[in-house]
Design a protein around this motif. Structure first.
Motif, PDB file in Angstrom:
ATOM      1  N   PRO A  99      83.296  -5.010 -16.851  1.00  0.00           N
ATOM      2  CA  PRO A  99      82.618  -6.210 -17.356  1.00  0.00           C
ATOM      3  C   PRO A  99      81.973  -7.021 -16.238  1.00  0.00           C
ATOM      4  N   GLY A 100      80.921  -7.737 -16.597  1.00  0.00           N
ATOM      5  CA  GLY A 100      80.251  -8.594 -15.624  1.00  0.00           C
ATOM      6  C   GLY A 100      79.128  -7.878 -14.895  1.00  0.00           C
ATOM      7  N   LEU A 101      78.485  -8.589 -13.990  1.00  0.00           N
ATOM      8  CA  LEU A 101      77.380  -8.039 -13.223  1.00  0.00           C
ATOM      9  C   LEU A 101      77.927  -7.113 -12.135  1.00  0.00           C
ATOM     10  N   ARG A 102      77.408  -5.879 -12.085  1.00  0.00           N
ATOM     11  CA  ARG A 102      77.904  -4.869 -11.155  1.00  0.00           C
ATOM     12  C   ARG A 102      76.749  -4.260 -10.356  1.00  0.00           C
ATOM     13  N   PRO A 103      76.347  -4.914  -9.254  1.00  0.00           N
ATOM     14  CA  PRO A 103      75.232  -4.391  -8.451  1.00  0.00           C
ATOM     15  C   PRO A 103      75.476  -2.981  -7.938  1.00  0.00           C
ATOM     16  N   GLY A 104      76.727  -2.638  -7.681  1.00  0.00           N
ATOM     17  CA  GLY A 104      77.016  -1.298  -7.178  1.00  0.00           C
ATOM     18  C   GLY A 104      76.652  -0.203  -8.151  1.00  0.00           C
ATOM     19  N   LEU A 105      76.576  -0.530  -9.434  1.00  0.00           N
ATOM     20  CA  LEU A 105      76.205   0.472 -10.427  1.00  0.00           C
ATOM     21  C   LEU A 105      74.767   0.929 -10.227  1.00  0.00           C
ATOM     22  N   VAL A 106      73.904   0.023  -9.769  1.00  0.00           N
ATOM     23  CA  VAL A 106      72.517   0.409  -9.480  1.00  0.00           C
ATOM     24  C   VAL A 106      72.497   1.481  -8.404  1.00  0.00           C
ATOM     25  N   VAL A 107      73.321   1.329  -7.400  1.00  0.00           N
ATOM     26  CA  VAL A 107      73.386   2.307  -6.305  1.00  0.00           C
ATOM     27  C   VAL A 107      73.889   3.650  -6.812  1.00  0.00           C
ATOM     28  N   SER A 108      74.927   3.622  -7.654  1.00  0.00           N
ATOM     29  CA  SER A 108      75.474   4.868  -8.195  1.00  0.00           C
ATOM     30  C   SER A 108      74.455   5.601  -9.053  1.00  0.00           C
ATOM     31  N   LEU A 109      73.766   4.851  -9.911  1.00  0.00           N
ATOM     32  CA  LEU A 109      72.744   5.461 -10.760  1.00  0.00           C
ATOM     33  C   LEU A 109      71.604   6.029  -9.927  1.00  0.00           C
ATOM     34  N   ALA A 110      71.180   5.289  -8.928  1.00  0.00           N
ATOM     35  CA  ALA A 110      70.084   5.754  -8.079  1.00  0.00           C
ATOM     36  C   ALA A 110      70.457   7.047  -7.370  1.00  0.00           C
ATOM     37  N   ALA A 111      71.709   7.160  -6.917  1.00  0.00           N
ATOM     38  CA  ALA A 111      72.157   8.375  -6.245  1.00  0.00           C
ATOM     39  C   ALA A 111      72.091   9.574  -7.185  1.00  0.00           C
ATOM     40  N   ARG A 112      72.520   9.379  -8.441  1.00  0.00           N
ATOM     41  CA  ARG A 112      72.469  10.489  -9.399  1.00  0.00           C
ATOM     42  C   ARG A 112      71.029  10.869  -9.716  1.00  0.00           C
ATOM     43  N   LEU A 113      70.166   9.870  -9.833  1.00  0.00           N
ATOM     44  CA  LEU A 113      68.772  10.164 -10.143  1.00  0.00           C
ATOM     45  C   LEU A 113      68.093  10.887  -8.983  1.00  0.00           C
ATOM     46  N   ARG A 114      68.419  10.519  -7.765  1.00  0.00           N
ATOM     47  CA  ARG A 114      67.870  11.250  -6.616  1.00  0.00           C
ATOM     48  C   ARG A 114      68.312  12.705  -6.647  1.00  0.00           C
ATOM     49  N   ALA A 115      69.573  12.931  -7.023  1.00  0.00           N
ATOM     50  CA  ALA A 115      70.094  14.298  -7.067  1.00  0.00           C
ATOM     51  C   ALA A 115      69.437  15.110  -8.178  1.00  0.00           C
ATOM     52  N   LEU A 116      69.175  14.475  -9.306  1.00  0.00           N
ATOM     53  CA  LEU A 116      68.634  15.194 -10.470  1.00  0.00           C
ATOM     54  C   LEU A 116      67.118  15.361 -10.412  1.00  0.00           C
ATOM     55  N   LYS A 117      66.438  14.415  -9.752  1.00  0.00           N
ATOM     56  CA  LYS A 117      64.972  14.451  -9.638  1.00  0.00           C
ATOM     57  C   LYS A 117      64.292  14.585 -11.013  1.00  0.00           C
ATOM     58  N   PRO A 118      64.589  13.715 -11.951  1.00  0.00           N
ATOM     59  CA  PRO A 118      63.929  13.819 -13.257  1.00  0.00           C
ATOM     60  C   PRO A 118      62.460  13.431 -13.185  1.00  0.00           C
ATOM     61  N   ARG A 119      61.699  13.917 -14.139  1.00  0.00           N
ATOM     62  CA  ARG A 119      60.296  13.536 -14.233  1.00  0.00           C
ATOM     63  C   ARG A 119      60.143  12.119 -14.769  1.00  0.00           C
ATOM     64  N   ALA A 120      61.132  11.693 -15.581  1.00  0.00           N
ATOM     65  CA  ALA A 120      61.029  10.371 -16.198  1.00  0.00           C
ATOM     66  C   ALA A 120      62.416   9.844 -16.526  1.00  0.00           C
ATOM     67  N   VAL A 121      62.507   8.514 -16.595  1.00  0.00           N
ATOM     68  CA  VAL A 121      63.715   7.835 -17.055  1.00  0.00           C
ATOM     69  C   VAL A 121      63.328   6.953 -18.233  1.00  0.00           C
ATOM     70  N   LEU A 122      64.126   7.033 -19.296  1.00  0.00           N
ATOM     71  CA  LEU A 122      63.899   6.238 -20.501  1.00  0.00           C
ATOM     72  C   LEU A 122      65.125   5.358 -20.719  1.00  0.00           C
ATOM     73  N   VAL A 123      64.931   4.045 -20.697  1.00  0.00           N
ATOM     74  CA  VAL A 123      66.051   3.115 -20.854  1.00  0.00           C
ATOM     75  C   VAL A 123      65.941   2.422 -22.209  1.00  0.00           C
ATOM     76  N   HIS A 124      67.090   2.270 -22.855  1.00  0.00           N
ATOM     77  CA  HIS A 124      67.156   1.663 -24.175  1.00  0.00           C
ATOM     78  C   HIS A 124      67.860   0.318 -24.075  1.00  0.00           C
ATOM     79  N   HIS A 125      67.120  -0.762 -24.271  1.00  0.00           N
ATOM     80  CA  HIS A 125      67.662  -2.123 -24.302  1.00  0.00           C
ATOM     81  C   HIS A 125      67.838  -2.721 -22.911  1.00  0.00           C
ATOM     82  N   ILE A 126      68.282  -3.982 -22.901  1.00  0.00           N
ATOM     83  CA  ILE A 126      68.180  -4.809 -21.698  1.00  0.00           C
ATOM     84  C   ILE A 126      69.156  -4.397 -20.596  1.00  0.00           C
TER      85      ILE A 126
END
Length: 285
Positions: free
Chosen positions: A75-102
């Motif tokens: 719960p709450g604001l978790r800036p470290g989650l941005v870093v974790s997500l970015a690391a996974r996205l760098r590893a996966l190298k997707p063509r696109a990211v689609l986010v649902h909601h805020i």
């Protein structure tokens, strides 16, 4: 295939990565599963809330879905989650990211930009949450920072989105019905499969059992139609409250709580009337 967590192996590249707040039964989440299934290639779904094992354990459909990863956001604001997500996205190298909601726009949008993902799209499924000034301010700021392509599910949602995110190019892609899956079928057989009475009018509503979906309004309406029965399809935090209300109104014997169903094409033919009593919807289809 289900991945065992944000740091586990199992797939090494992706076409589209979708990010949702919590991968649990609901309209947005079912849409995400269908999109991942229908697109070519490997299309993982990230869930900010929940760990992978608990998500799959709570929703059997995920055991047969494509790659799923839960990031167990606290719960709450978790800036470290941005870093974790970015690391996974760098590893996966997707063509696109689609986010649902805020929430996914906040964490997933920033992560996608940090990871250098070529395309970032934000889908707005409704607009009622913009009644909260904080939501409007946060969304407007994020739209300026991460510059997503914005998709709205209806013209009404698009109109609000344009006021919240001035300057953003908002495209409307309406929700749709797969007419190959959803077709008429014998009513008697459908009711028998659900264990419902064969005779008499049957009203049905499908959706999360949450206050915003307005099932309490539908229960009160059942008082006025004593010859009809009601089938509620879905799960949610209001289930016990709705059961208590049905008892108080004297309609409990005519109300069937069917829980979450993954076979709606087989359920709908059992109904004589479908009712959507939601207080707010982006596109009440």
């Amino acid at each position: 295939m289900v991945n065992n967590g944000p740091t586990a192996g199992g797939f090494v590249s992706a076409g589209l990565v979708q990010i949702v707040q919590r991968l649990a039964p609901g309209g947005i989440e079912v849409l995400a599963l269908e999109l991942a299934r229908r697109l070519p290639g490997t299309n993982p779904i990230f869930s900010l809330d929940g760990d992978t094992q608990s998500l799959v354990g709570a929703w059997s459909a995920l055991a047969h879905a494509g790659p799923v990863e839960g990031f167990a956001k606290a719960p709450g604001l978790r800036p470290g989650l941005v870093v974790s997500l970015a690391a996974r996205l760098r590893a996966l190298k997707p063509r696109a990211v689609l986010v649902h909601h805020i929430g996914p726009l906040l964490y997933g949008g920033l992560a996608a930009r940090l990871a250098g993902v070529p395309v970032l799209s934000y889908v707005e499924h409704d607009s009622w949450h913009y009644d909260a000034p904080r939501q409007r301010t946060l969304t407007a700021a994020l739209a300026r920072i991460v510059r997503p392509q914005v998709v709205a599910v209806s013209q009404a949602v698009a109109a609000v989105s344009r006021t919240v995110m001035p300057g953003a190019a908002v495209r409307v892609i309406a929700n749709a019905v797969d007419t190959e899956r959803f077709q008429p079928a014998p009513r008697a057989a459908a009711r028998a499969a659900l264990g419902l009475p064969a005779e008499g009018p049957l009203v049905g509503a499908a959706g999360r059992l949450e206050p915003v979906k307005g099932h309490d309004v539908l229960l009160r309406a059942m008082v006025e139609v004593p010859h009809a029965r009601l089938a509620l399809i879905g799960e949610g935090s209001a289930r016990d409250t709705l059961r208590q209300l049905a008892d108080q109104l004297g309609v409990a014997e005519r109300v069937h709580f069917l829980g979450h169903r993954g076979d709606m094409p087989q359920v709908l033919p059992a109904l004589d009337l479908f009712c959507l009593p939601s207080r707010n919807e982006g596109l009440p289809l």
